[in-house]
Design a protein around this motif. Structure first.
Motif, mmCIF file in Angstrom:
data_model
loop_
_atom_site.group_PDB
_atom_site.id
_atom_site.type_symbol
_atom_site.label_atom_id
_atom_site.label_comp_id
_atom_site.label_asym_id
_atom_site.label_seq_id
_atom_site.Cartn_x
_atom_site.Cartn_y
_atom_site.Cartn_z
ATOM 1 N N VAL A 212 48.026 41.619 37.871
ATOM 2 C CA VAL A 212 47.900 40.423 38.690
ATOM 3 C C VAL A 212 46.771 40.632 39.700
ATOM 4 N N VAL A 213 46.089 39.542 40.006
ATOM 5 C CA VAL A 213 45.040 39.550 41.022
ATOM 6 C C VAL A 213 45.577 38.805 42.232
ATOM 7 N N GLY A 214 45.636 39.483 43.372
ATOM 8 C CA GLY A 214 46.216 38.881 44.562
ATOM 9 C C GLY A 214 47.634 39.364 44.773
ATOM 10 N N PRO A 215 48.436 38.636 45.586
ATOM 11 C CA PRO A 215 49.817 39.053 45.848
ATOM 12 C C PRO A 215 50.621 39.177 44.556
ATOM 13 N N ARG A 216 51.453 40.211 44.484
ATOM 14 C CA ARG A 216 52.145 40.490 43.227
ATOM 15 C C ARG A 216 53.021 39.335 42.769
ATOM 16 N N ARG A 220 46.770 35.008 42.250
ATOM 17 C CA ARG A 220 45.731 33.985 42.122
ATOM 18 C C ARG A 220 45.229 33.886 40.685
ATOM 19 N N ALA A 221 45.269 35.026 39.975
ATOM 20 C CA ALA A 221 44.794 35.099 38.596
ATOM 21 C C ALA A 221 45.522 36.253 37.920
ATOM 22 N N LEU A 222 45.320 36.403 36.620
ATOM 23 C CA LEU A 222 45.983 37.442 35.845
ATOM 24 C C LEU A 222 44.963 38.303 35.111
ATOM 25 N N ALA A 223 45.297 39.571 34.935
ATOM 26 C CA ALA A 223 44.560 40.440 34.014
ATOM 27 C C ALA A 223 45.257 40.353 32.660
ATOM 28 N N LEU A 224 44.502 40.009 31.618
ATOM 29 C CA LEU A 224 45.075 39.697 30.316
ATOM 30 C C LEU A 224 44.436 40.531 29.211
ATOM 31 N N VAL A 225 45.216 40.813 28.173
ATOM 32 C CA VAL A 225 44.686 41.386 26.939
ATOM 33 C C VAL A 225 44.830 40.320 25.858
ATOM 34 N N LEU A 226 43.714 39.981 25.219
ATOM 35 C CA LEU A 226 43.683 38.940 24.197
ATOM 36 C C LEU A 226 43.872 39.541 22.815
ATOM 37 N N PRO A 227 44.298 38.738 21.839
ATOM 38 C CA PRO A 227 44.498 39.261 20.483
ATOM 39 C C PRO A 227 43.250 39.936 19.940
ATOM 40 N N GLY A 228 43.443 41.071 19.284
ATOM 41 C CA GLY A 228 42.360 41.776 18.647
ATOM 42 C C GLY A 228 41.523 42.628 19.566
ATOM 43 N N ASP A 229 41.837 42.659 20.851
ATOM 44 C CA ASP A 229 41.033 43.399 21.813
ATOM 45 C C ASP A 229 41.952 44.283 22.640
ATOM 46 N N ASP A 230 41.367 45.262 23.339
ATOM 47 C CA ASP A 230 42.170 46.095 24.227
ATOM 48 C C ASP A 230 41.538 46.202 25.604
ATOM 49 N N PRO A 263 43.066 52.231 30.969
ATOM 50 C CA PRO A 263 41.804 51.723 31.493
ATOM 51 C C PRO A 263 41.870 51.577 33.010
ATOM 52 N N PRO A 264 40.718 51.577 33.701
ATOM 53 C CA PRO A 264 40.718 51.392 35.154
ATOM 54 C C PRO A 264 41.262 50.025 35.534
ATOM 55 N N THR A 265 41.850 49.937 36.738
ATOM 56 C CA THR A 265 42.465 48.681 37.167
ATOM 57 C C THR A 265 41.471 47.805 37.919
ATOM 58 N N ALA A 266 40.319 47.634 37.319
ATOM 59 C CA ALA A 266 39.313 46.698 37.805
ATOM 60 C C ALA A 266 38.515 46.241 36.610
ATOM 61 N N ILE A 267 38.064 44.991 36.646
ATOM 62 C CA ILE A 267 37.412 44.382 35.500
ATOM 63 C C ILE A 267 36.061 43.846 35.934
ATOM 64 N N ASP A 268 35.030 44.124 35.126
ATOM 65 C CA ASP A 268 33.682 43.632 35.398
ATOM 66 C C ASP A 268 33.579 42.198 34.882
ATOM 67 N N THR A 269 33.394 41.238 35.780
ATOM 68 C CA THR A 269 33.273 39.832 35.400
ATOM 69 C C THR A 269 31.905 39.320 35.827
ATOM 70 N N VAL A 270 30.990 39.273 34.902
ATOM 71 C CA VAL A 270 29.623 38.801 35.156
ATOM 72 C C VAL A 270 29.027 39.518 36.362
ATOM 73 N N ILE A 274 36.493 42.955 39.743
ATOM 74 C CA ILE A 274 37.710 42.367 40.307
ATOM 75 C C ILE A 274 38.859 43.344 40.091
ATOM 76 N N ALA A 275 39.481 43.770 41.200
ATOM 77 C CA ALA A 275 40.611 44.698 41.124
ATOM 78 C C ALA A 275 41.894 43.925 40.818
ATOM 79 N N TYR A 276 42.811 44.593 40.120
ATOM 80 C CA TYR A 276 44.118 43.980 39.854
ATOM 81 C C TYR A 276 45.204 45.033 39.962
ATOM 82 N N GLN A 277 46.429 44.562 40.213
ATOM 83 C CA GLN A 277 47.589 45.443 40.247
ATOM 84 C C GLN A 277 48.216 45.494 38.853
ATOM 85 N N PRO A 278 48.308 46.675 38.233
ATOM 86 C CA PRO A 278 48.951 46.741 36.911
ATOM 87 C C PRO A 278 50.425 46.343 36.993
#
Length: 307
Positions: A212-216, A220-230, A263-270, A274-278
């Motif tokens: 989750v991004v923001g308060p648990r 505000r947003a979610l960290a997601l894994v989509l089909p076929g990807d990790d 994987p690290p708990t941050a995602i490169d978006t353009v 963006i950090a997220y709480q696992p």
């Protein structure tokens, strides 16, 4: 010595709006598109290794497939999709739960509870031969010859060059959780990048929530894994309705089990990290990917609840 070692860049498919038919005198190959976990299997001299789409080695999370892959000849490299069948349908949430097992003990338990199947759709190497430059039609013939004597859980995906049968599959397969087709040219080599085509029934699909991004409890947003990807992606901003759905579900989750290899708990978006709480990988959401001028945005439609 084997001809291919991980990491190997994978072939991908670009979306198309309608079912293509080959020009006169030519053919196309049609395969069911499984929404599972993309996996390359390497049968090495002394071991089996498994590579996710991102290039990460994920061998430890699929001990049942490792055992099955030991029956392959040394030098074999397969490309395919891991799926889990539940009640006669493929279950994306179940296979992603398998893929995110953080410890060997949990991976072993999930292998017993949710046994995996491997839907192989390509043979990249055999012995010391790199087969990627060869036409798809040749690789397909070698793949079926290799896997037919072995049987489950390693199986070749169905394939047809009959467009009428492909259209029948496209209409019938959603009943078993298969949402589309992948289309290939018989003379195509195997190349990294989007050289295949895919046709899906729905613009939406399921994704696993891994953070989750923001308060648990009010993200505000979610960290997601989509089909076929990790590799996790960050969703767009959540609507008030979705945030309300998530509050109760997130409160009831157990704490996540995090391994050193996760994987690290941050995602490169353009260009911006963006950090997220696992969180424990127990929630599935329905998402829609929308193209914008700069990149593809992932919009969360709703929380999936058990039927």
């Amino acid at each position: 010595m084997t001809s291919l070692l991980p990491p190997v860049p994978v072939a991908l498919a670009r979306p198309i709006p309608t079912l293509p038919v080959a020009a006169p005198g030519r053919q196309l190959a049609y395969e069911p598109k499984f929404d599972g976990h993309r996996l390359l299997i390497f049968r090495l001299v002394d071991e089996v290794q498994m590579q996710a789409r991102s290039g990460r080695i994920v061998t430890r999370v699929f001990p049942d497939l490792v055992a099955a892959a030991r029956r392959l000849p040394v030098g074999t490299v397969l490309d395919g999709e891991v799926v889990v069948w539940v009640g006669g349908r493929t279950d994306f949430a179940a296979v992603q739960k398998r893929a995110t097992a953080a410890t060997e003990a949990r991976a072993a338990r999930l292998a017993r509870e949710l046994p995996a199947s491997y839907a192989a759709f390509d043979l990249l190497a055999s012995g010391t031969d790199d087969l990627r430059p060869r036409p798809y039609e040749q690789r397909r013939a070698l793949l079926t010859t290799l896997l037919e004597p072995l049987g489950p859980p390693l199986q070749a995906v169905p394939m047809t060059m009959d467009p009428e049968l492909a259209a029948t599959w496209y209409e019938a397969f959603p009943a078993i959780g298969v949402e589309g087709l992948v289309i290939k040219s018989p003379d195509q080599p195997y190349r990294a990048g989007r050289h295949w085509r895919k046709l899906r029934h729905s613009e939406t699909r399921d994704a696993l929530v891994v953070g989750v991004v923001g308060p648990r409890l009010r993200p505000r947003a979610l960290a997601l894994v989509l089909p076929g990807d990790d590799t996790p992606v960050v969703s767009g901003p959540l609507s008030p309705a979705v945030r309300a759905q998530l509050t109760t579900a997130l409160r009831d989750l157990p704490p996540p089990v995090v391994a050193d290899s996760d994987p690290p708990t941050a995602i490169d978006t353009v260009g911006a990290w963006i950090a997220y709480q696992p969180i424990a990988p127990e929630l599935t959401v329905e998402v829609r990917q929308e193209s914008t001028v700069r990149h593809a945005a992932t919009a969360v439609i709703r929380l999936r609840t058990p039927e």
